[in-house]
Design a protein around this motif. Structure first.
Motif, PDB file in Angstrom:
ATOM      1  N   CYS A  66       2.595  -4.305  -2.139  1.00 20.75           N
ATOM      2  CA  CYS A  66       2.400  -3.101  -2.948  1.00 20.75           C
ATOM      3  C   CYS A  66       2.251  -1.855  -2.086  1.00 20.75           C
ATOM      4  N   THR A  67       2.649  -0.723  -2.638  1.00 20.75           N
ATOM      5  CA  THR A  67       2.350   0.563  -2.016  1.00 20.75           C
ATOM      6  C   THR A  67       0.915   0.955  -2.361  1.00 20.75           C
ATOM      7  N   ALA A  68       0.433   1.985  -1.714  1.00 26.17           N
ATOM      8  CA  ALA A  68      -0.936   2.442  -1.983  1.00 26.17           C
ATOM      9  C   ALA A  68      -1.095   2.868  -3.435  1.00 26.17           C
ATOM     10  N   LEU A  69      -0.107   3.609  -3.968  1.00 24.81           N
ATOM     11  CA  LEU A  69      -0.225   4.095  -5.341  1.00 24.81           C
ATOM     12  C   LEU A  69      -0.099   2.980  -6.369  1.00 24.81           C
ATOM     13  N   GLU A  70       0.506   1.879  -5.999  1.00 27.81           N
ATOM     14  CA  GLU A  70       0.535   0.719  -6.888  1.00 27.81           C
ATOM     15  C   GLU A  70      -0.812   0.011  -6.899  1.00 27.81           C
ATOM     16  N   LEU A  71      -1.510   0.034  -5.771  1.00 26.45           N
ATOM     17  CA  LEU A  71      -2.797  -0.650  -5.666  1.00 26.45           C
ATOM     18  C   LEU A  71      -3.942   0.154  -6.275  1.00 26.45           C
ATOM     19  N   LEU A  72      -3.930   1.462  -6.107  1.00 26.74           N
ATOM     20  CA  LEU A  72      -5.106   2.266  -6.465  1.00 26.74           C
ATOM     21  C   LEU A  72      -5.528   2.150  -7.930  1.00 26.74           C
ATOM     22  N   PRO A  73      -4.626   2.233  -8.898  1.00 25.14           N
ATOM     23  CA  PRO A  73      -5.097   2.096 -10.283  1.00 25.14           C
ATOM     24  C   PRO A  73      -5.664   0.712 -10.589  1.00 25.14           C
ATOM     25  N   LYS A  74      -5.125  -0.310  -9.936  1.00 25.32           N
ATOM     26  CA  LYS A  74      -5.644  -1.664 -10.140  1.00 25.32           C
ATOM     27  C   LYS A  74      -7.028  -1.815  -9.524  1.00 25.32           C
ATOM     28  N   LEU A  75      -7.249  -1.164  -8.399  1.00 18.54           N
ATOM     29  CA  LEU A  75      -8.572  -1.188  -7.778  1.00 18.54           C
ATOM     30  C   LEU A  75      -9.568  -0.377  -8.596  1.00 18.54           C
ATOM     31  N   ALA A  76      -9.129   0.774  -9.106  1.00 16.72           N
ATOM     32  CA  ALA A  76     -10.022   1.651  -9.868  1.00 16.72           C
ATOM     33  C   ALA A  76     -10.440   1.019 -11.193  1.00 16.72           C
ATOM     34  N   SER A  77      -9.571   0.202 -11.783  1.00 21.52           N
ATOM     35  CA  SER A  77      -9.874  -0.424 -13.070  1.00 21.52           C
ATOM     36  C   SER A  77     -10.604  -1.746 -12.928  1.00 21.52           C
ATOM     37  N   GLY A  78     -10.610  -2.302 -11.728  1.00 19.85           N
ATOM     38  CA  GLY A  78     -11.219  -3.609 -11.526  1.00 19.85           C
ATOM     39  C   GLY A  78     -10.247  -4.757 -11.730  1.00 19.85           C
ATOM     40  N   GLU A  79      -8.976  -4.426 -12.048  1.00 20.39           N
ATOM     41  CA  GLU A  79      -7.964  -5.477 -12.176  1.00 20.39           C
ATOM     42  C   GLU A  79      -7.825  -6.255 -10.871  1.00 20.39           C
ATOM     43  N   LEU A  80      -7.952  -5.535  -9.765  1.00 17.77           N
ATOM     44  CA  LEU A  80      -7.995  -6.153  -8.441  1.00 17.77           C
ATOM     45  C   LEU A  80      -9.346  -5.864  -7.803  1.00 17.77           C
ATOM     46  N   GLN A  81      -9.957  -6.887  -7.223  1.00 17.42           N
ATOM     47  CA  GLN A  81     -11.190  -6.695  -6.481  1.00 17.42           C
ATOM     48  C   GLN A  81     -10.867  -6.136  -5.098  1.00 17.42           C
ATOM     49  N   SER A  82     -11.657  -5.182  -4.643  1.00 18.64           N
ATOM     50  CA  SER A  82     -11.432  -4.618  -3.318  1.00 18.64           C
ATOM     51  C   SER A  82     -11.554  -5.691  -2.235  1.00 18.64           C
ATOM     52  N   GLU A  83     -12.476  -6.619  -2.424  1.00 17.07           N
ATOM     53  CA  GLU A  83     -12.624  -7.675  -1.423  1.00 17.07           C
ATOM     54  C   GLU A  83     -11.347  -8.500  -1.297  1.00 17.07           C
ATOM     55  N   THR A  84     -10.722  -8.805  -2.416  1.00 18.46           N
ATOM     56  CA  THR A  84      -9.487  -9.582  -2.398  1.00 18.46           C
ATOM     57  C   THR A  84      -8.376  -8.821  -1.683  1.00 18.46           C
ATOM     58  N   VAL A  85      -8.252  -7.535  -2.000  1.00 19.37           N
ATOM     59  CA  VAL A  85      -7.220  -6.699  -1.374  1.00 19.37           C
ATOM     60  C   VAL A  85      -7.490  -6.550   0.119  1.00 19.37           C
ATOM     61  N   THR A  86      -8.731  -6.325   0.465  1.00 20.89           N
ATOM     62  CA  THR A  86      -9.088  -6.134   1.871  1.00 20.89           C
ATOM     63  C   THR A  86      -8.814  -7.397   2.677  1.00 20.89           C
ATOM     64  N   ARG A  87      -9.194  -8.545   2.161  1.00 19.19           N
ATOM     65  CA  ARG A  87      -8.929  -9.810   2.870  1.00 19.19           C
ATOM     66  C   ARG A  87      -7.429 -10.030   3.065  1.00 19.19           C
ATOM     67  N   ALA A  88      -6.644  -9.681   2.058  1.00 20.29           N
ATOM     68  CA  ALA A  88      -5.189  -9.869   2.169  1.00 20.29           C
ATOM     69  C   ALA A  88      -4.610  -9.007   3.285  1.00 20.29           C
ATOM     70  N   PHE A  89      -5.049  -7.750   3.357  1.00 17.36           N
ATOM     71  CA  PHE A  89      -4.520  -6.870   4.404  1.00 17.36           C
ATOM     72  C   PHE A  89      -5.099  -7.213   5.775  1.00 17.36           C
ATOM     73  N   CYS A  90      -6.330  -7.693   5.819  1.00 11.11           N
ATOM     74  CA  CYS A  90      -6.878  -8.156   7.095  1.00 11.11           C
ATOM     75  C   CYS A  90      -6.024  -9.294   7.654  1.00 11.11           C
ATOM     76  N   LYS A  91      -5.672 -10.234   6.813  1.00 14.00           N
ATOM     77  CA  LYS A  91      -4.862 -11.372   7.251  1.00 14.00           C
ATOM     78  C   LYS A  91      -3.484 -10.922   7.706  1.00 14.00           C
ATOM     79  N   ARG A  92      -2.861 -10.035   6.927  1.00 13.26           N
ATOM     80  CA  ARG A  92      -1.507  -9.587   7.292  1.00 13.26           C
ATOM     81  C   ARG A  92      -1.535  -8.724   8.548  1.00 13.26           C
ATOM     82  N   ALA A  93      -2.595  -7.934   8.711  1.00 10.45           N
ATOM     83  CA  ALA A  93      -2.742  -7.147   9.946  1.00 10.45           C
ATOM     84  C   ALA A  93      -2.941  -8.058  11.146  1.00 10.45           C
ATOM     85  N   ALA A  94      -3.730  -9.131  10.961  1.00  7.81           N
ATOM     86  CA  ALA A  94      -3.929 -10.097  12.043  1.00  7.81           C
ATOM     87  C   ALA A  94      -2.603 -10.741  12.436  1.00  7.81           C
ATOM     88  N   ALA A  95      -1.790 -11.076  11.440  1.00  9.11           N
ATOM     89  CA  ALA A  95      -0.469 -11.643  11.725  1.00  9.11           C
ATOM     90  C   ALA A  95       0.419 -10.632  12.441  1.00  9.11           C
TER      91      ALA A  95
END
Length: 533
Positions: free
Chosen positions: A59-88
């Motif tokens: 996702c792009t940032a603008l695709e993620l932000l409304p989902k984060l703001a509404s609670g559809e996506l948990q920030s912890e879930t998103v953060t862990r996903a990007f931490c893993k991909r950044a590590a890779a």
């Protein structure tokens, strides 16, 4: 200490690797072979990422932000996903300099709790992981800017921009690699080594924000922030097919960052976003400016983000070459294509002479070495660290007297006035030109920052943007033997151009607006993207 730098650097690299949890270390049997050039599909094809992790990090940032703001996506879930991909990304391209994964996850949890408790997001960037270039100070983390002398010297405060972004709800999880002193156009230093391009690991990701560009091109970050003093945002964006904005000084806060040459202010360093979409770039810029950064950084200008109405017909001047180095064939083809599209859409196009480009490039290099390379030399000598070959200009420089430095400032002012008068007399809205002579180029072969650096001297607003064209080895062939080079530099660039090596790489161009015209620059870029679609 003269023999200690190698041990310090080795320990720092190991500490960085050790900061990656076992769960985010790529299993040996899944590692792509070193001979594999393009590793951007690894997350999708390896089977190592879950479907949810892929969906989030694609996702792009603008695709993620409304989902984060509404609670559809948990920030912890998103953060862990990007931490893993950044590590890779780091394991495949060597793009990171620092991690703070635990801190990031803790912050994400706090943001999730805030949203659950109040029903409101913390700010416009609520829960979004954002990567930062190494020179942005974050409390408790090193900002080595490529020097071994800065290892083990953690920041005692955060950069002002970090304060602004955190207040908007952003989460910091990694910092990214840079060249020594951030003064090489490729991201390579004696501490962390070389960052490579995930689209083709034989090619450079550019510099000095090349760790950022590699990370974002791999989708290990939805949005990153780098800096630019001679092209350090625009060059990496061009090497990896990303968007970036080089703002004029005073639009975004720059206070409390570490400099590779502290006190050098003849050419101001600025910071800006690196993104995969123009919409993300615009949204980030508006959020930062709307935070009123002039209240926290005294050098910021009290200019809100403004709406811009463009004329129906733009007048675009085209700089086909800068009189010092002809663009390589794919960049020239991209220029011709965009120019024809502009004409077909009814816009006015004229040529922009290279008459003033050489002086601008000369001013840039003379101001960079006005101290005789002393600031860099002192940091290298503290640990006995050797000069890198790319920094010969600084190693051999002779310092100016105070009077000579003042005269250089007068030359700069006269140059800025002459360029402005010429711009206004031509009645143009923007200059369209190469970002660099290259799409990208093989590691160790980047030469010439003239196409970007001149506009740092002028402090103009610039966007480097992908044209949606790619290099085609069957079309973008080397120039023939009948080509007469403009300079020795031009000759070397054309001789070294390797169509096979850069086949399939994205081609960026640069759009230049007047000083403090960031909003207009964005709107004009939308026009060009529209006619290229």
């Amino acid at each position: 200490m003269a023999s200690n730098w190698e041990a310090l650097a080795a320990r720092k690299r190991q500490d960085l690797l050790n900061s990656i949890p076992d769960e985010w270390r790529i299993p040996r049997d899944l590692l792509p072979p070193e001979s594999q050039e393009d590793v951007t599909d690894f997350p999708k094809t390896s089977g190592w990422f879950t479907r949810e992790e892929l969906d989030i990090t694609e996702c792009t940032a603008l695709e993620l932000l409304p989902k984060l703001a509404s609670g559809e996506l948990q920030s912890e879930t998103v953060t862990r996903a990007f931490c893993k991909r950044a590590a890779a990304a780091h394991q495949l391209t060597n793009c990171l300099s620092e991690t703070c994964f635990e801190r990031a996850i803790s912050t994400a949890n706090s943001l999730d709790e805030h949203l659950a408790r109040t029903g409101k997001p913390l700010g416009p960037l609520h829960g979004l992981p954002i990567s930062l270039k190494d020179n942005f100070n974050l409390l408790g983390l090193d900002s080595t800017v490529g020097f071994t002398s800065h290892i083990g010297d953690p920041a005692k405060y955060d950069a002002v921009l970090a304060d602004v972004l955190r207040a908007a709800g952003a989460i910091f999880y990694v910092k990214t690699n840079v060249p020594t002193a951030m003064m090489i156009a490729e991201s390579v230093n004696n501490t962390f080594g070389r960052t490579v391009n995930p689209l083709n690991r034989k090619l450079t990701s550019g510099g000095s924000s090349g760790g950022e560009s590699a990370l974002i091109a791999f989708k290990g970050s939805p949005l990153g922030v780098g800096t630019d003093i001679g092209g350090s945002l625009r060059i990496p964006a061009a090497c990896t097919g990303l968007f970036t904005l080089r703002p004029s000084f005073g639009r975004f806060p720059t206070l409390r960052c570490r400099s590779g040459m502290p006190g050098q202010e003849a050419v101001h360093s600025v910071n800006g976003p690196l993104t995969r979409s123009l919409a993300d770039l615009e949204a980030y810029s508006k959020i930062v400016v709307d935070s009123e950064p002039w209240l926290v950084d005294p050098r910021c200008l009290p200019i809100p983000w403004r709406s811009v109405s463009l004329p129906c017909k733009l007048k675009i001047a085209v700089l086909w070459d800068d009189g010092m180095a002809l663009p390589t064939p794919p960049v020239t083809r991209a220029l011709k294509t965009v120019v024809q599209k502009l004409k077909d859409a009814g816009h006015e196009v004229c040529d922009w002479s290279s008459v003033d480009q050489r002086e601008g490039a000369s001013l840039l290099s003379r101001m960079f070495v006005a101290d005789g390379g002393e600031a860099i030399r002192r940091e290298l000598e503290r640990m006995g660290e050797p000069w890198r070959p790319e920094m010969k200009m600084y190693e051999e420089a002779k310092s100016l007297t105070g009077f000579e430095y003042w005269q250089l400032h007068l030359e700069r002012q006269a140059y800025q006035k002459r360029y402005l008068d010429r711009w206004l007399a031509a009645g143009i809205d923007a200059i369209l030109c190469p970002t660099t002579p290259y799409s990208s180029v093989e590691n160790g072969k980047f030469k010439h920052v003239g196409y970007t650096g001149v506009y740092n001297v002028l402090d103009y607003s610039c966007i480097s943007f992908p044209t949606r064209l790619t290099v085609d080895r069957s079309v973008d062939r080397p120039l023939g033997d009948d080509y007469e080079p403009m300079t020795d530099l031009d000759k070397q660039i054309q001789i070294e151009y390797n169509a096979e090596a850069v086949h399939g790489m994205p081609i960026n161009l640069q759009l230049v607006a007047q000083r403090l015209e960031e909003e207009k620059c964005v709107e004009m870029c939308k026009v060009i993207l529209g006619i290229m679609s």
